[in-house]
Design an enzyme around this catalytic site. Structure first.
Site, PDB file in Angstrom:
ATOM      1  N   GLU A 113       0.847  -1.193   0.000  1.00  0.00           N
ATOM      2  CA  GLU A 113       0.000   0.000   0.000  1.00  0.00           C
ATOM      3  C   GLU A 113       0.882   1.242   0.000  1.00  0.00           C
ATOM      4  O   GLU A 113       1.968   1.230   0.568  1.00  0.00           O
ATOM      5  CB  GLU A 113      -0.896   0.022   1.244  1.00  0.00           C
ATOM      6  N   ASP A 117       1.005  10.355   3.713  1.00  0.00           N
ATOM      7  CA  ASP A 117       1.628  11.243   4.694  1.00  0.00           C
ATOM      8  C   ASP A 117       0.592  12.243   5.193  1.00  0.00           C
ATOM      9  O   ASP A 117       0.566  13.404   4.812  1.00  0.00           O
ATOM     10  CB  ASP A 117       2.811  11.968   4.033  1.00  0.00           C
ATOM     11  N   TYR A 225      -7.576   1.928   4.957  1.00  0.00           N
ATOM     12  CA  TYR A 225      -6.737   0.812   4.538  1.00  0.00           C
ATOM     13  C   TYR A 225      -6.606  -0.312   5.570  1.00  0.00           C
ATOM     14  O   TYR A 225      -5.781  -1.216   5.391  1.00  0.00           O
ATOM     15  CB  TYR A 225      -5.329   1.308   4.194  1.00  0.00           C
ATOM     16  N   LYS A 312      10.596   3.460   3.628  1.00  0.00           N
ATOM     17  CA  LYS A 312      10.622   4.914   3.469  1.00  0.00           C
ATOM     18  C   LYS A 312      11.543   5.276   2.296  1.00  0.00           C
ATOM     19  O   LYS A 312      12.691   4.807   2.230  1.00  0.00           O
ATOM     20  CB  LYS A 312      11.127   5.590   4.753  1.00  0.00           C
ATOM     21  N   CYS A 409      24.322  22.089  35.767  1.00  0.00           N
ATOM     22  CA  CYS A 409      24.783  22.112  37.169  1.00  0.00           C
ATOM     23  C   CYS A 409      26.305  22.136  37.294  1.00  0.00           C
ATOM     24  O   CYS A 409      26.841  22.129  38.404  1.00  0.00           O
ATOM     25  CB  CYS A 409      24.219  20.922  37.931  1.00  0.00           C
ATOM     26  N   CYS A 430      20.616  18.011  39.859  1.00  0.00           N
ATOM     27  CA  CYS A 430      20.654  18.603  38.516  1.00  0.00           C
ATOM     28  C   CYS A 430      19.203  18.822  38.064  1.00  0.00           C
ATOM     29  O   CYS A 430      18.461  17.850  37.855  1.00  0.00           O
ATOM     30  CB  CYS A 430      21.385  17.690  37.550  1.00  0.00           C
TER      31      CYS A 430
END
Length: 669
Positions: A113, A117, A225, A312, A409, A430
């Site tokens: 498929e 996007d 889908y 991709k 820190c 920190c």
């Protein structure tokens, strides 16, 4: 026109408009003119206004939206909306098939498929009518955007035919076509508003608008889908899509059934050449195992299905100037360098920052101040620097050297042997580490404490009201109300949610503690094997590595965490406040050790329980779920429609087979 005649005409108009809408927006085959359509719609609106007793939330008139602002409700997904693993090469696609073939037997077909996007959506239908539309959110919960989705013309409000299930869910992607995107940006520029960066952002932003009348004007589209939760005999993903198309859904036409992995790779290559010709954006290809039985057998990891993966396409690369490298401190003390860049457009978005990950990346790139760098997005959310244009380097530019002290820190950083990252060891004082641990503790997958965002935690920390996660449980209303942006309502919401978190189960509390390398999946494994915090705290390294999927690195981190006096005191406080630090017996029934030491394979379809329910019962009674048959398999829990190759392997190895009824009798005896 009397009431009965009005009802007949309203029904007639609704049916006509549903059909014309489907012809135009799904089939791209309009059967009447726009003017005639508008006249029919106007007539229906007038009749519905005159006869409100015939109101229908799925009437075609709902497509125009409402100008009433609505807040979105959070909805928990019936089935989690997981993400897909990404691949970027032919070899990785073949590795995907290799992993599958290790877990299942028989021939495998794949469905390819286009990877749209846009923004993910889940639609629920009951009796053929759209009842709910929910965004992906964090995968567990999403926003109810039903009113907005009803304005999208390609989403059917009423299904065609009569062979659809009584209730089911279908998922897909909401998109903004390029033509609409360009038109929208022109309008925004004309009125002095900032244009959207890309169609995905525009679609996502539009879907989350509070005014559905504006959403209706944005002309969003929706491709579906994935059909799930369907109680029907169709056991192939591709056939499910074709059936969904017959019900009126806009199912992508560019979907292919592939007989082998070579055909999958051919599909990927062909679309790399023609993807720019599409009316909507895509960024890759999704590959899924076609057989639903095989999908169920492969199952899921904590983050994604084992039976699907995405490919991709190669990311766009741009060059820009490096202005400065800054450093971020994470909740575990990990130091992450970030490149601050001259803004540049990359894959539709303006990029100003890119992750450099660690000191080795900086050294390998040989970064100097003011360098011209190459930036890619690839599979990263934050873009990354992939190279340097050394020919354009400024003469005499200083080499970028990784810092030696914490930027927050000033503690001297450490780097353990074999690890890539530098760490600030000052986890007690920190500030980013303290606040980061609290943010992790309250997150949805952990303690799910509502009303405490990053800004509120920062405020409580600055006011010395919280210094660690335990301090959340001694907060008082009079502490919170006087603070900036706070009040009675906000304070009650926070305190009620803190109180509710006392019911969060042990495995999530364990995850919430933020022990390094102990994610949600590891915490679940630990909780099952070692069902109390006291037992875990006293476990040796050797005992921990005996736990399924716990290696030396995780085991060492756990031992180190519980040997620290500060953490011992913290756990003691949490016990006092009543957190769940022991595993409770499952709600599904009393556990036992009747299946202890047994490795069990599940195959086929069952009448009384789903596969997931049977897997839970196996674990509840001490057994181990195994994906494939081997000599170590204790027995096959067999349902209907088992593949012939699996049966042959069972017979060859002499593995016992038991039915669902026999299994239930075994654990209940």
């Amino acid at each position: 026109m009397n009431q009965q005649e009005a009802k007949l005409r309203i029904d007639e108009l609704r049916n006509q408009l549903h059909t014309h809408n489907h012809n135009y927006y799904v089939l791209s085959q309009p059967s009447i003119s726009d003017f005639d359509f508008d006249m029919l719609l106007k007539e229906l609106m007038e009749l519905e206004e005159k006869y409100p007793e015939f109101d229908d939330p799925n009437s075609p008139t709902q497509r125009v939206g409402s100008d009433i602002n609505l807040e979105f409700n959070q909805v928990e997904h019936k089935y989690p909306m997981l993400s897909l693993g990404n691949t970027y090469s032919e070899d990785e696609i073949r590795d995907f098939e290799t992993r599958i073939k290790k877990l299942i037997d028989g021939d495998i077909k794949y469905v390819c498929e286009l990877k749209y996007d846009g923004t993910s959506i889940s639609l629920t239908y009951k009796n053929g009518k759209l009842v709910q539309a929910v965004t992906r959110g964090d995968g567990v919960k999403g926003d109810d955007v039903t009113a907005n989705v009803k304005t999208i013309r390609s989403v059917p409000l009423q299904l065609s035919g009569n062979d659809y299930p009584e209730e089911f869910e279908i998922r897909g992607e909401i998109l903004m076509p390029f033509s609409v995107f360009e038109e929208l940006n022109k309008e925004r520029e004309e009125i002095g508003e900032t244009p959207f960066a890309n169609p995905r952002n525009a679609a996502s932003g539009t879907l989350k608008m509070q005014n559905s009348a504006i959403v209706a004007k944005r002309k969003l589209d929706c491709y579906l889908y994935y059909l799930l939760g369907v109680n029907n005999p169709i056991r192939e993903h591709f056939d499910n899509l074709q059936t969904a198309k017959n019900w009126g859904f806009k199912v992508p036409s560019h979907t292919a059934l592939c007989n082998n992995i070579d055909e999958v790779i051919d599909f990927i290559k062909s679309w790399d050449e023609k993807r720019d010709s599409l009316p909507v954006p895509i960024d890759g290809i999704v590959i899924k195992v076609n057989s639903i039985d095989q999908q169920e057998e492969l199952g899921f990891t904590a983050k994604s299905p084992r039976w699907a993966i995405s490919y991709k396409y190669k990311a766009e690369r741009v060059s820009t100037q490096l202005n400065q490298v800054t450093y971020q401190v994470g909740r575990t003390g990990s130091i992450t360098p970030v490149a601050n860049l001259e803004p540049v457009l990359l894959a539709g978005t303006t990029v100003k920052r890119a992750s450099l990950h660690n000191a080795d990346i900086i050294n390998n790139l040989d970064l100097h101040e003011g360098d011209t760098v190459y930036v890619e997005k690839g599979g990263e959310i934050i873009p990354k620097i992939v190279g340097v244009d050394e020919d354009n380097r400024i003469n005499g530019a200083d080499k970028i050297v990784f810092i030696e002290n914490c930027p927050e820190c000033n503690s001297e950083l450490i780097r353990k042997e074999g690890e890539a990252n530098h760490y600030c060891p000052n986890d007690r004082s920190c500030p980013p580490q303290i606040k980061g641990r609290i943010e992790h503790f309250i997150s949805r997958r952990a303690m799910n404490i509502d009303g405490l965002g990053e800004e509120t935690i920062d405020l409580l920390f600055k006011e010395n009201l919280i210094k660690d996660i335990a301090d959340l449980y001694i907060l008082k209303k009079e502490d919170i109300v006087p603070l900036e942006r706070m009040g009675d309502k906000s304070a009650d919401r926070i305190l009620n949610s803190v109180q509710d978190s006392l019911q969060v189960p042990y495995e999530r509390v364990l995850y919430a503690l933020g022990i390094r390398y102990v994610g949600a999946t590891v915490a679940k494994k630990l909780a099952k094997a070692i069902p109390s915090i006291d037992q875990l705290a006293s476990s040796t390294l050797e005992e921990l590595v005996e736990v399924d999927e716990i290696g030396n690195k995780i085991a060492e981190s756990i031992v180190e965490y519980f040997s620290d006096e500060y953490h011992q005191e913290l756990i003691s406080k949490l016990k006092t406040y009543g957190l769940q630090l022991e595993k409770e017996v499952s709600d599904s029934g009393e556990g036992s050790n009747k299946l202890e030491g047994l490795s069990i394979v599940i195959s086929g379809s069952f009448e009384k329980h789903s596969r997931d329910e049977l897997k839970e019962l196996i674990e509840l009674h001490g057994g181990k779920n195994v994906g494939s048959i081997s000599k170590k398999t204790s027995f096959l829990l067999a349902g209907e429609k088992i593949g012939p190759s699996k049966l042959a392997k069972v017979e060859k190895l002499g593995i016992p087979m038991i039915s669902e009824d026999e299994f239930l009798e075994k654990i209940n005896s």
